[in-house]
Design a protein around this motif. Structure first.
Motif, PDB file in Angstrom:
ATOM      1  N   PHE A  15      46.983  -1.881  39.653  1.00 45.22           N
ATOM      2  CA  PHE A  15      47.517  -2.762  38.943  1.00 45.22           C
ATOM      3  C   PHE A  15      46.422  -3.495  37.993  1.00 45.22           C
ATOM      4  CE2 PHE A  15      50.373  -3.062  42.584  1.00 45.22           C
ATOM      5  CZ  PHE A  15      51.622  -2.751  41.764  1.00 45.22           C
ATOM      6  N   ASN A  16      45.286  -3.224  38.278  1.00 43.20           N
ATOM      7  CA  ASN A  16      44.104  -3.294  37.267  1.00 43.20           C
ATOM      8  C   ASN A  16      44.132  -2.258  36.241  1.00 43.20           C
ATOM      9  OD1 ASN A  16      42.826  -5.459  38.889  1.00 43.20           O
ATOM     10  ND2 ASN A  16      41.450  -4.122  39.996  1.00 43.20           N
ATOM     11  N   HIS A  17      44.591  -1.137  36.625  1.00 40.52           N
ATOM     12  CA  HIS A  17      44.748  -0.338  35.644  1.00 40.52           C
ATOM     13  C   HIS A  17      45.885  -0.844  34.440  1.00 40.52           C
ATOM     14  CE1 HIS A  17      45.408   3.643  33.691  1.00 40.52           C
ATOM     15  NE2 HIS A  17      46.707   3.510  33.512  1.00 40.52           N
ATOM     16  N   MET A 297      45.451   8.491  38.274  1.00 43.27           N
ATOM     17  CA  MET A 297      46.658   7.730  37.759  1.00 43.27           C
ATOM     18  C   MET A 297      48.006   8.539  37.159  1.00 43.27           C
ATOM     19  SD  MET A 297      47.866   4.433  37.697  1.00 43.27           S
ATOM     20  CE  MET A 297      46.110   4.023  38.330  1.00 43.27           C
ATOM     21  N   GLY A 298      47.687   9.551  36.471  1.00 41.75           N
ATOM     22  CA  GLY A 298      48.558  10.269  35.972  1.00 41.75           C
ATOM     23  C   GLY A 298      49.455  10.967  36.862  1.00 41.75           C
ATOM     24  N   GLU A 299      48.653  11.822  37.987  1.00 45.30           N
ATOM     25  CA  GLU A 299      49.316  12.424  38.940  1.00 45.30           C
ATOM     26  C   GLU A 299      50.089  11.448  39.943  1.00 45.30           C
ATOM     27  OE1 GLU A 299      50.353  15.682  41.083  1.00 45.30           O
ATOM     28  OE2 GLU A 299      49.774  15.576  39.184  1.00 45.30           O
ATOM     29  N   LEU A 300      49.603  10.115  40.114  1.00 51.09           N
ATOM     30  CA  LEU A 300      50.371   9.125  40.830  1.00 51.09           C
ATOM     31  C   LEU A 300      51.470   9.125  40.270  1.00 51.09           C
ATOM     32  CD1 LEU A 300      50.540   7.186  43.279  1.00 51.09           C
ATOM     33  CD2 LEU A 300      49.029   5.362  41.896  1.00 51.09           C
ATOM     34  N   ILE A 301      51.757   8.709  38.966  1.00 56.97           N
ATOM     35  CA  ILE A 301      52.858   8.195  38.301  1.00 56.97           C
ATOM     36  C   ILE A 301      53.810   9.477  38.331  1.00 56.97           C
ATOM     37  CG2 ILE A 301      53.878   7.656  36.021  1.00 56.97           C
ATOM     38  CD1 ILE A 301      51.460   5.977  35.557  1.00 56.97           C
ATOM     39  N   ARG A 302      53.555  10.689  38.211  1.00 58.03           N
ATOM     40  CA  ARG A 302      54.197  11.828  37.941  1.00 58.03           C
ATOM     41  C   ARG A 302      55.070  11.999  39.344  1.00 58.03           C
ATOM     42  NH1 ARG A 302      54.525  16.944  39.392  1.00 58.03           N
ATOM     43  NH2 ARG A 302      52.655  16.993  40.720  1.00 58.03           N
ATOM     44  N   ARG A 303      54.128  12.052  40.486  1.00 55.56           N
ATOM     45  CA  ARG A 303      54.798  12.163  41.899  1.00 55.56           C
ATOM     46  C   ARG A 303      55.718  11.152  42.386  1.00 55.56           C
ATOM     47  NH1 ARG A 303      49.775  14.358  45.938  1.00 55.56           N
ATOM     48  NH2 ARG A 303      49.051  15.944  44.554  1.00 55.56           N
ATOM     49  N   SER A 304      55.312   9.777  41.696  1.00 56.62           N
ATOM     50  CA  SER A 304      56.340   8.547  41.932  1.00 56.62           C
ATOM     51  C   SER A 304      57.524   8.913  41.391  1.00 56.62           C
ATOM     52  CB  SER A 304      55.664   7.366  41.488  1.00 56.62           C
ATOM     53  OG  SER A 304      54.385   6.996  42.104  1.00 56.62           O
TER      54      SER A 304
END
Length: 594
Positions: A15-17, A297-304
């Motif tokens: 969330f800081n991001h 972050m990018g991979e986290l959003i993609r997998r989500s």
């Protein structure tokens, strides 16, 4: 709404991001808050007070006390009131821990044990002396709204585990309008706001809920389109509606630069953040992050997004999501009628097993008499389980009679009124040292210093800390016994008399006073006289340089307590004599062994 809890997960760096990329913005606290997480608020105040501690203080004086934290929470809520922020729903405190959280509790116990071990190793000889200047500890709670980073050297300071029940009790019973005005300095700008308060401004909104408070906070935020005040990042994963938001209590500050003296805070609307990420909620993101904490972050959003859009739930996702349901066990309007509100959390858990067996009881048979209970306990370098046998009614009656006898010995020998805190500390010391002979039994001078200053010599050492912990253990066990008798159907003569005596127990913030609070108390004449009286318990029967003979109880009748209440009589034994055996020091053990 306020919610209080000790720890948070690793979601904050995510969330800081979002904050850095414009998903989250700062706001001024100006609208009403639906619900507060009580434990989160309490621990936030505790750590903020710790950060403002005088740099010359050492442990244990550096640790904010229950009284200081209670003052800090009161001041925090009063500040919000003065700025027009309304806690118009509830301040929720956790009640019974859900069964699925048992592993979480054990993990927290282990984490606490490791911190204590690390602290003990790093502070082998660095403890406060008995000569702490009053200016170092007085009114530390006035800084509660001034943000300050916790110094690195204070990160291992043990948390005071009594602060949550103490604050809960004080919000419901202590902080009346009259007591708030007494606590405020005469020149305080908050006195005007205090004068507008109701007689007990937070008594009705402070509640204990069955289960964790999160579900209740989330439910009310969704129903009322308002904010949750908490430090628990788990609240971001609940469905709190399209307009519901979470205000991070750790981000709240009162900058002197603002002309209107408003409070700034960081607010997060989970629904908005999820929508901008292309997700239905933040649950998939949290699920992926939990399994892959070091992911980019990018991979986290993609997998989500993959988890979010999958036709069938990913393995473990359904169970993970189940933890964040927003359906409370009972409606909040019925909580006061269906769930006792005057209990500490651990007693509340026992009650929940009876009231809600389908949720909290393993065999769903609340009327079945069990032969034992299992207690999780920290022992040495490990957390383990103890099986504690449950006795029958006649055994309990005999043990309560034994407790009455001990209370009578202390009162008869000292003459201290049972309303005086010194009486209860004297009783605790009597159960620790008076009922057994050990090589470490203090002499009379040491006992007097222990009652007055919290240490047996001029310099506080770990032996003193251990004895003070034993005193707190005895007194808190009495508090638990008082609550158990208050809700049980056990009503024989002994139980009634024990309840009458325990009705005089002080509130928790007094019962577990710190070393420097004990010193401050002992300077007041009534307490000083009581301490001198307390020594009579040992001095009249001492021999061999302070070693005590075990006392005998003589015949008598009944003795009336100070309050004058017709119930306030307790038994004075009629037996001609009784020799006291060596007995356990824990009150639960006293009630278990005959």
């Amino acid at each position: 709404m306020c919610r209080a809890k000790g720890g948070t997960r690793s979601y904050y760096h995510v969330f800081n991001h979002f904050k850095e990329n414009g998903y989250i913005t700062a706001q001024t606290a100006s609208r009403a808050l639906s619900r507060g997480n009580g434990p989160s608020l309490v621990y936030h105040v505790y750590h903020r007070l710790l950060s403002w501690s005088h740099p010359d203080l050492c442990y244990p004086d550096i640790q904010p006390t229950c009284d200081e934290v209670s003052h800090g929470v009161m001041l925090f809520l009063l500040h919000l009131t003065s700025l027009g922020v309304t806690m118009y729903k509830k301040v929720c405190f956790d009640g019974a821990l859900p069964p699925l959280k048992q592993s979480t509790r054990l993990a927290r116990l282990e984490k606490t044990r490791k911190r204590l071990e690390a602290f003990r190793i790093s502070h082998s000889g660095c403890l406060s002396t008995s000569l702490v200047p009053e200016r170092m500890t007085v009114n530390r709670w006035e800084n509660v709204l001034q943000s300050r980073t916790l110094p690195t050297n204070l990160t291992l300071v043990p948390e005071n585990h009594f602060i949550v029940p103490a604050v809960y009790e004080d919000l419901r019973q202590r902080w009346s309008k009259e007591n708030i005005l007494k606590a405020l300095p005469v020149d305080s700008s908050l006195r005007m706001a205090a004068n507008r308060l109701a007689s007990l401004p937070w008594a009705d909104v402070t509640i204990m809920v069955p289960g964790e408070a999160d579900a209740y906070c989330a439910h009310f935020a969704k129903e009322n389109a308002c904010s949750i005040l908490t430090n628990d990042s788990d609240l971001l994963l609940y469905d709190i509606g399209s307009s519901g938001s979470v205000i991070l209590v750790s981000s709240m500050s009162l900058p002197h630069t603002y002309p209107d003296n408003s409070i700034t805070a960081q607010g997060i609307c989970p629904n908005t953040v999820a929508r901008r990420l292309g997700l239905d909620s933040l649950l998939p993101l949290a699920f992926v992050l939990q399994s892959n904490p070091g992911i980019g972050m990018g991979e986290l959003i993609r997998r989500s997004k993959i988890v979010d859009r999958a036709p069938d739930p990913a393995p473990g996702y359904s169970q993970f999501s189940k933890e964040y349901q927003t359906s409370p066990s009972i409606l909040v309007d019925n909580i006061g009628k269906r769930y006792p509100q005057s209990l500490d959390t651990r007693v509340s858990e026992m009650v929940a097993q009876y009231l809600f067996p389908e949720t909290y009881s393993h065999d769903a048979s609340p009327n079945k008499r069990h032969n034992y209970i299992i207690e999780h306990i920290r022992r040495g370098g490990r957390v383990t389980c103890d099986t504690i046998a449950l006795e029958n009614q006649s055994s309990l009656s005999a043990e309560m009679q034994s407790l009455l006898d001990q209370l009578d010995v202390v009162q008869a020998k000292t003459g201290i009124e049972v309303d005086c805190p010194v009486f209860w500390r004297t009783f605790a010391l009597y159960t620790i040292f008076g009922l057994q002979t050990t090589p470490k039994t203090p002499d009379l001078d040491q006992l007097k210093r222990l009652l007055a200053h919290g240490s047996m010599s001029n310099n506080l050492d770990w032996d003193d800390v251990h004895v003070l912990a034993q005193i707190q253990s005895v007194l808190y066990s009495l508090r638990i016994l008082k609550q158990l008798l208050g809700i049980s159907e056990f009503s024989d003569r002994q139980a009634t008399q024990v309840s009458a005596v325990l009705a005089h127990l002080p509130p928790l913030h007094v019962l577990v006073r710190s070393v420097h609070e004990m010193k401050k108390e002992s300077a007041i004449l009534p307490a000083k006289d009581a301490i001198n009286q307390a020594i009579l318990l040992w001095s009249e029967s001492s021999d061999d340089h302070g070693r005590r003979k075990r006392p005998r109880v003589s015949a008598g009748g009944t003795q009336t307590l100070k309050s004058g209440d017709s119930r306030s009589t307790y038994h004075k034994p009629t037996a001609t004599s009784r020799t006291w055996p060596v007995r356990p020091q824990n009150i639960f053990e006293l009630l278990r062994h005959q």
